[in-house]
Each structure stands twice: as C-alpha cells, then as structure tokens.
Design a protein around this motif. Structure first.
Motif, PDB file in Angstrom:
ATOM      1  N   GLY A 125       0.823  -1.203   0.000  1.00 18.74           N
ATOM      2  CA  GLY A 125       0.000   0.000   0.000  1.00 18.74           C
ATOM      3  C   GLY A 125       0.852   1.246   0.000  1.00 18.74           C
ATOM      4  N   GLY A 126       1.054   1.792  -1.173  1.00 15.37           N
ATOM      5  CA  GLY A 126       1.819   3.020  -1.271  1.00 15.37           C
ATOM      6  C   GLY A 126       1.113   4.157  -0.562  1.00 15.37           C
ATOM      7  N   TYR A 127       1.892   5.048  -0.041  1.00 15.06           N
ATOM      8  CA  TYR A 127       1.413   6.257   0.619  1.00 15.06           C
ATOM      9  C   TYR A 127       0.704   5.982   1.933  1.00 15.06           C
ATOM     10  N   LEU A 128       0.832   4.788   2.476  1.00 17.35           N
ATOM     11  CA  LEU A 128       0.266   4.477   3.779  1.00 17.35           C
ATOM     12  C   LEU A 128       1.401   4.276   4.776  1.00 17.35           C
ATOM     13  N   PRO A 129       1.307   4.868   5.963  1.00 22.99           N
ATOM     14  CA  PRO A 129       2.363   4.701   6.958  1.00 22.99           C
ATOM     15  C   PRO A 129       2.331   3.305   7.589  1.00 22.99           C
ATOM     16  N   PHE A 130       3.488   2.879   8.101  1.00 21.52           N
ATOM     17  CA  PHE A 130       3.558   1.641   8.868  1.00 21.52           C
ATOM     18  C   PHE A 130       4.701   1.751   9.860  1.00 21.52           C
ATOM     19  N   VAL A 131       4.606   0.969  10.929  1.00 29.77           N
ATOM     20  CA  VAL A 131       5.568   1.015  12.027  1.00 29.77           C
ATOM     21  C   VAL A 131       6.110  -0.389  12.249  1.00 29.77           C
ATOM     22  N   ILE A 132       7.423  -0.464  12.514  1.00 30.26           N
ATOM     23  CA  ILE A 132       8.073  -1.749  12.749  1.00 30.26           C
ATOM     24  C   ILE A 132       8.742  -1.729  14.115  1.00 30.26           C
ATOM     25  N   ASP A 133       8.506  -2.761  14.902  1.00 28.70           N
ATOM     26  CA  ASP A 133       9.176  -2.936  16.182  1.00 28.70           C
ATOM     27  C   ASP A 133      10.511  -3.628  15.909  1.00 28.70           C
ATOM     28  N   ILE A 134      11.603  -2.938  16.177  1.00 26.83           N
ATOM     29  CA  ILE A 134      12.940  -3.494  15.919  1.00 26.83           C
ATOM     30  C   ILE A 134      13.646  -3.903  17.205  1.00 26.83           C
ATOM     31  N   SER A 135      12.948  -3.832  18.330  1.00 28.14           N
ATOM     32  CA  SER A 135      13.548  -4.046  19.651  1.00 28.14           C
ATOM     33  C   SER A 135      14.297  -5.364  19.776  1.00 28.14           C
ATOM     34  N   GLU A 136      13.752  -6.432  19.212  1.00 29.86           N
ATOM     35  CA  GLU A 136      14.321  -7.772  19.404  1.00 29.86           C
ATOM     36  C   GLU A 136      15.460  -8.105  18.441  1.00 29.86           C
ATOM     37  N   VAL A 137      15.675  -7.288  17.419  1.00 29.81           N
ATOM     38  CA  VAL A 137      16.665  -7.656  16.407  1.00 29.81           C
ATOM     39  C   VAL A 137      17.863  -6.710  16.338  1.00 29.81           C
TER      40      VAL A 137
END
Length: 157
Positions: A125-137
C-alpha cells in the motif's frame, strides 16, 4: 437502568485509566532520515545479493524522503522497478531494555524490511504509513543494518 452501551463505555474507561496509571510512557522521536544508501534494480532474482551486499560504494547516498526518479509534471511512462535502501546505524547504551520502533510515513507500493538480516515486514500500500518494532533484532554493541526493498511495479492483485 443504564443502557448496555453506557455500561460498556464505563468499563472501557476504567480499563483505559488503570492502564495509564501502571506505566509511564514517554515516547522519544528521532529522525532516521539521514545517511541512507540507494540503488535501482532491474533484476528481481537478485534479492539475496542485494540483501547480503555490504559494499555500498556503488550506491547513491540519499536522505529520506526520496524518490527513485523525478517524473515530469505530465507522466506518460512512469518508472517502475525495484529500489533498495540501506542504512547502517549504532545505538547508544541507554537504549538497552527499551522498545524501539521505526516509522515509515510512506513507501510506494510493496515494501519489505530487514534488520540485521531478519525480515520483519512486507507492507503493501503506497502512501500508507507503517511502524516496525525493531527491539528484538537490534544490537547495542555493534553496527546494525536496515535493508528496505521497494517494488513500485503495478500490483495486479
């Protein structure tokens, strides 16, 4: 007798208020837009090569937001292809035991994200925001690498 929706509202309010009392939450936002590397790709089969490539000397240095190609005002044949972005980063010791997220405000059209070689998300989905949890990696003691593959070919699905 109070209505069911009124009772449900009071229950949800009680849960919300109790959650706020048990944990202090003070998010700290920092820009992650500087010091990225970028390359455009025509060969879809080369994903593993680009993911594992740590020699970025042939890649362009860019700052986000970024577009692979500036299009004219009237576009007849928009560029479509695969773009790769990479960034190496270190984290300070005071990030230990903290939740860490990266927010993408937009990426057109299908985005795949790896951190330190571990695939975390495929976002469509272009132009849609998303968030990634990177805490574990992520690592505190060594350099981290984030790799982002963006496919802007028309999605026929």
């Amino acid at each position: 007798m109070p209505s069911k929706s009124y009772i449900l509202f009071l229950c949800l309010l009680a849960v919300f208020l109790s959650c706020n009392k048990t944990q202090d939450f003070h998010p700290e936002k920092k820009s992650f837009n500087d010091n990225w590397f970028f390359t455009m790709v025509e060969d879809h089969s080369a994903d593993v090569d680009f993911l594992n490539n740590n020699d970025l000397s042939e890649w362009d240095s860019v700052r986000l937001p970024h577009t692979p190609r500036i299009e004219p005002l009237l576009v007849n044949d928009q560029w479509q292809g695969i773009s790769w972005y990479k960034k190496k980063f270190n984290l300070p010791e005071n990030y230990k035991n903290k939740k860490l997220f990266i927010e993408f405000e937009a990426a057109m059209n299908i985005t795949e994200v790896w951190v330190n070689g571990k695939k975390l998300i495929t976002h469509q989905g272009g132009y849609l925001p998303f968030v990634i949890d990177i805490s574990e990696v992520v690592h505190l003691e060594k350099t981290n690498t984030i790799s982002v593959k963006i496919n802007n070919y028309d999605n026929t699905v």
